[in-house]
Design a protein around this motif. Structure first.
Motif, PDB file in Angstrom:
ATOM      1  N   VAL A 101       0.842  -1.205   0.000  1.00  0.00           N
ATOM      2  CA  VAL A 101       0.000   0.000   0.000  1.00  0.00           C
ATOM      3  C   VAL A 101       0.875   1.253   0.000  1.00  0.00           C
ATOM      4  O   VAL A 101       0.624   2.212  -0.745  1.00  0.00           O
ATOM      5  N   GLN A 102       1.931   1.254   0.821  1.00  0.00           N
ATOM      6  CA  GLN A 102       2.832   2.410   0.855  1.00  0.00           C
ATOM      7  C   GLN A 102       3.470   2.650  -0.514  1.00  0.00           C
ATOM      8  O   GLN A 102       3.565   3.779  -0.978  1.00  0.00           O
ATOM      9  N   ALA A 103       3.923   1.562  -1.158  1.00  0.00           N
ATOM     10  CA  ALA A 103       4.554   1.691  -2.475  1.00  0.00           C
ATOM     11  C   ALA A 103       3.538   2.156  -3.508  1.00  0.00           C
ATOM     12  O   ALA A 103       3.855   2.973  -4.382  1.00  0.00           O
ATOM     13  N   SER A 149       8.334  -4.346  12.873  1.00  0.00           N
ATOM     14  CA  SER A 149       8.669  -3.064  12.249  1.00  0.00           C
ATOM     15  C   SER A 149       7.428  -2.184  12.230  1.00  0.00           C
ATOM     16  O   SER A 149       6.300  -2.678  12.137  1.00  0.00           O
ATOM     17  N   GLU A 150       7.626  -0.880  12.282  1.00  0.00           N
ATOM     18  CA  GLU A 150       6.490   0.047  12.209  1.00  0.00           C
ATOM     19  C   GLU A 150       5.746  -0.096  10.886  1.00  0.00           C
ATOM     20  O   GLU A 150       4.554   0.172  10.807  1.00  0.00           O
ATOM     21  N   SER A 151       6.453  -0.530   9.821  1.00  0.00           N
ATOM     22  CA  SER A 151       5.829  -0.672   8.509  1.00  0.00           C
ATOM     23  C   SER A 151       5.315  -2.084   8.240  1.00  0.00           C
ATOM     24  O   SER A 151       4.895  -2.389   7.132  1.00  0.00           O
ATOM     25  N   SER A 152       5.347  -2.947   9.249  1.00  0.00           N
ATOM     26  CA  SER A 152       4.907  -4.330   9.060  1.00  0.00           C
ATOM     27  C   SER A 152       3.383  -4.436   9.119  1.00  0.00           C
ATOM     28  O   SER A 152       2.744  -3.895  10.015  1.00  0.00           O
ATOM     29  N   THR A 153       2.822  -5.175   8.162  1.00  0.00           N
ATOM     30  CA  THR A 153       1.375  -5.413   8.156  1.00  0.00           C
ATOM     31  C   THR A 153       0.994  -6.341   9.303  1.00  0.00           C
ATOM     32  O   THR A 153       0.144  -6.017  10.138  1.00  0.00           O
ATOM     33  N   SER A 154       1.628  -7.511   9.324  1.00  0.00           N
ATOM     34  CA  SER A 154       1.250  -8.544  10.291  1.00  0.00           C
ATOM     35  C   SER A 154       1.919  -8.372  11.645  1.00  0.00           C
ATOM     36  O   SER A 154       1.481  -8.964  12.638  1.00  0.00           O
ATOM     37  N   GLY A 155       2.979  -7.546  11.684  1.00  0.00           N
ATOM     38  CA  GLY A 155       3.674  -7.336  12.941  1.00  0.00           C
ATOM     39  C   GLY A 155       3.347  -6.017  13.612  1.00  0.00           C
ATOM     40  O   GLY A 155       3.808  -5.746  14.723  1.00  0.00           O
ATOM     41  N   HIS A 156       2.523  -5.175  12.939  1.00  0.00           N
ATOM     42  CA  HIS A 156       2.156  -3.901  13.558  1.00  0.00           C
ATOM     43  C   HIS A 156       0.763  -3.413  13.150  1.00  0.00           C
ATOM     44  O   HIS A 156      -0.134  -3.317  13.974  1.00  0.00           O
ATOM     45  N   LEU A 157       0.604  -3.108  11.831  1.00  0.00           N
ATOM     46  CA  LEU A 157      -0.631  -2.452  11.394  1.00  0.00           C
ATOM     47  C   LEU A 157      -1.886  -3.239  11.780  1.00  0.00           C
ATOM     48  O   LEU A 157      -2.790  -2.692  12.430  1.00  0.00           O
ATOM     49  N   MET A 158      -1.970  -4.501  11.381  1.00  0.00           N
ATOM     50  CA  MET A 158      -3.188  -5.253  11.650  1.00  0.00           C
ATOM     51  C   MET A 158      -3.352  -5.586  13.138  1.00  0.00           C
ATOM     52  O   MET A 158      -4.462  -5.454  13.676  1.00  0.00           O
ATOM     53  N   PRO A 159      -2.293  -5.995  13.849  1.00  0.00           N
ATOM     54  CA  PRO A 159      -2.456  -6.155  15.300  1.00  0.00           C
ATOM     55  C   PRO A 159      -2.934  -4.868  15.975  1.00  0.00           C
ATOM     56  O   PRO A 159      -3.808  -4.904  16.845  1.00  0.00           O
ATOM     57  N   ARG A 160      -2.377  -3.735  15.566  1.00  0.00           N
ATOM     58  CA  ARG A 160      -2.801  -2.454  16.139  1.00  0.00           C
ATOM     59  C   ARG A 160      -4.274  -2.193  15.824  1.00  0.00           C
ATOM     60  O   ARG A 160      -5.033  -1.738  16.691  1.00  0.00           O
ATOM     61  N   SER A 161      -4.685  -2.475  14.566  1.00  0.00           N
ATOM     62  CA  SER A 161      -6.067  -2.189  14.183  1.00  0.00           C
ATOM     63  C   SER A 161      -7.052  -3.055  14.964  1.00  0.00           C
ATOM     64  O   SER A 161      -8.139  -2.595  15.333  1.00  0.00           O
ATOM     65  N   TYR A 162      -6.678  -4.308  15.248  1.00  0.00           N
ATOM     66  CA  TYR A 162      -7.577  -5.169  16.036  1.00  0.00           C
ATOM     67  C   TYR A 162      -7.600  -4.751  17.511  1.00  0.00           C
ATOM     68  O   TYR A 162      -8.626  -4.875  18.182  1.00  0.00           O
ATOM     69  N   ALA A 286      -7.280   1.242   4.243  1.00  0.00           N
ATOM     70  CA  ALA A 286      -8.252   1.904   5.122  1.00  0.00           C
ATOM     71  C   ALA A 286      -7.814   1.802   6.576  1.00  0.00           C
ATOM     72  O   ALA A 286      -7.914   2.767   7.344  1.00  0.00           O
ATOM     73  N   ALA A 287      -7.299   0.629   6.980  1.00  0.00           N
ATOM     74  CA  ALA A 287      -6.827   0.449   8.360  1.00  0.00           C
ATOM     75  C   ALA A 287      -5.636   1.352   8.644  1.00  0.00           C
ATOM     76  O   ALA A 287      -5.538   1.943   9.734  1.00  0.00           O
ATOM     77  N   ALA A 288      -4.742   1.506   7.670  1.00  0.00           N
ATOM     78  CA  ALA A 288      -3.565   2.356   7.844  1.00  0.00           C
ATOM     79  C   ALA A 288      -3.950   3.826   7.978  1.00  0.00           C
ATOM     80  O   ALA A 288      -3.400   4.557   8.798  1.00  0.00           O
ATOM     81  N   ALA A 291      -5.568   4.359  11.384  1.00  0.00           N
ATOM     82  CA  ALA A 291      -4.580   4.376  12.474  1.00  0.00           C
ATOM     83  C   ALA A 291      -3.562   5.495  12.313  1.00  0.00           C
ATOM     84  O   ALA A 291      -2.623   5.606  13.105  1.00  0.00           O
ATOM     85  N   LYS A 292      -3.758   6.321  11.267  1.00  0.00           N
ATOM     86  CA  LYS A 292      -2.858   7.460  10.978  1.00  0.00           C
ATOM     87  C   LYS A 292      -1.417   7.001  10.754  1.00  0.00           C
ATOM     88  O   LYS A 292      -0.458   7.656  11.164  1.00  0.00           O
ATOM     89  N   LEU A 293      -1.272   5.846  10.083  1.00  0.00           N
ATOM     90  CA  LEU A 293       0.050   5.293   9.803  1.00  0.00           C
ATOM     91  C   LEU A 293       0.457   5.482   8.352  1.00  0.00           C
ATOM     92  O   LEU A 293       1.569   5.137   7.974  1.00  0.00           O
ATOM     93  N   LEU A 294      -0.439   6.015   7.540  1.00  0.00           N
ATOM     94  CA  LEU A 294      -0.141   6.206   6.130  1.00  0.00           C
ATOM     95  C   LEU A 294       0.041   7.690   5.854  1.00  0.00           C
ATOM     96  O   LEU A 294      -0.881   8.484   6.071  1.00  0.00           O
TER      97      LEU A 294
END
Length: 295
Positions: A101-103, A149-162, A286-288, A291-294
């Protein structure tokens, strides 16, 4: 030396310096578009040696399928993988959903996801701990937690969103939030008592357990997220269509019934590869943004 001769000398030195800079820039540009080479990389969600080990048979396979020399270039962090593809210093990159998504945003839609593992159509993250008093997400309040990593989907973004969906704000409700940089490092931080809990992708967790690099009796899973789209192999949209097809067909042809296919798929933790498309990652975008990560 007169004032004017000194000025002429300075101008000559400046001109020589500019010429040398231009030559170096030109050489760099040539190096970035070496004919006959497929430059491949991956987000560093595991140790560099592990990424190299996992890629070697796949790289040999892609070389045969495309007729190109395949070079794997490790990157230092997740943003470097994104910038490498966006700026065409890399040709094929293994992204997580969020880095794709970032790319895609960074390039204004100029990257193309080709394939993902069947497992990536419903990928999951796990939360792990050694603490007896942590049995659900709500128990994380007042505790310390490590993401990857802060940019990780499965290691940050989605865990944070849940966590946010469960009315837990990691930054406000937890004692401390850390970032380990990689999934295996998150497990090490939990096992070593540096944090009370950690979030990582389920594939790395299962691999660490299978390889007996973590004791699931000591470090246990207390929450598994619902499924979401995740990892994919992505190229720049400017890659010629015939090469995109060669790469896609090569991935889709991998079959566990052949020795080569079995080795590659097992190393990639895949049952098979399937086609993917940008729309699959709209929920992650949408999740990013939520969470104001994008940026």
């Amino acid at each position: 030396m007169t004032h004017f001769s000194a000025l002429r000398t300075l101008k000559s030195m400046l001109a020589a310096s500019l010429a040398a800079t231009a030559l170096l820039a030109s050489a760099s540009a040539i190096a970035q578009v070496t004919p006959g080479v497929l430059r491949v990389s991956a987000i560093p969600d595991e140790a560099p040696t592990e990424l190299q080990r996992k890629f070697k048979p796949l790289g040999d396979y892609l070389a045969k399928a495309t007729g190109l020399k395949v070079e794997f270039t490790p990157v230092t962090d997740y943003p470097a993988a994104v910038e490498g593809l966006v700026n065409k210093r890399l040709d094929l990159v293994w992204f997580g959903g969020f880095t794709f998504v970032q790319a895609n945003v960074r390039s204004k839609g100029k990257v193309t996801p080709l394939v993902q593992r069947q497992e990536d159509t419903a990928f999951r993250s796990v939360f792990v701990t050694t603490k007896a008093d942590i049995t659900k997400l709500d128990d994380l309040k007042g505790k310390t937690l490590s993401f990857g990593s802060e940019s990780s989907t499965s290691g940050h973004l989605m865990p944070r969103s849940y966590m946010l969906a469960a009315k837990i704000d990691p930054d406000a409700d937890l004692k401390r939030v850390a970032y380990s940089g990689a999934h295996d490092a998150t497990v090490a931080a939990v096992a070593g008592g540096k944090v009370d809990a950690g979030a990582l992708n389920i594939s790395v967790w299962e691999k660490l357990v299978a390889e007996k690099k973590v004791d699931p009796a000591a470090v246990r899973v207390f929450y598994t997220t619902p499924g979401y789209f995740d990892y994919n192999w992505t190229v720049h949209a400017d890659m010629p269509a015939p090469m995109k097809k060669k790469l896609t067909d090569a991935f889709l042809a991998l079959d566990k019934s052949t020795p080569e296919g079995k080795e590659i798929l097992e190393l990639q933790k895949a049952s098979k590869f399937v086609p993917t498309k940008p729309e699959n990652y709209s929920a992650i975008e949408a999740a990013a943004r939520s969470a104001k990560l994008l940026k």
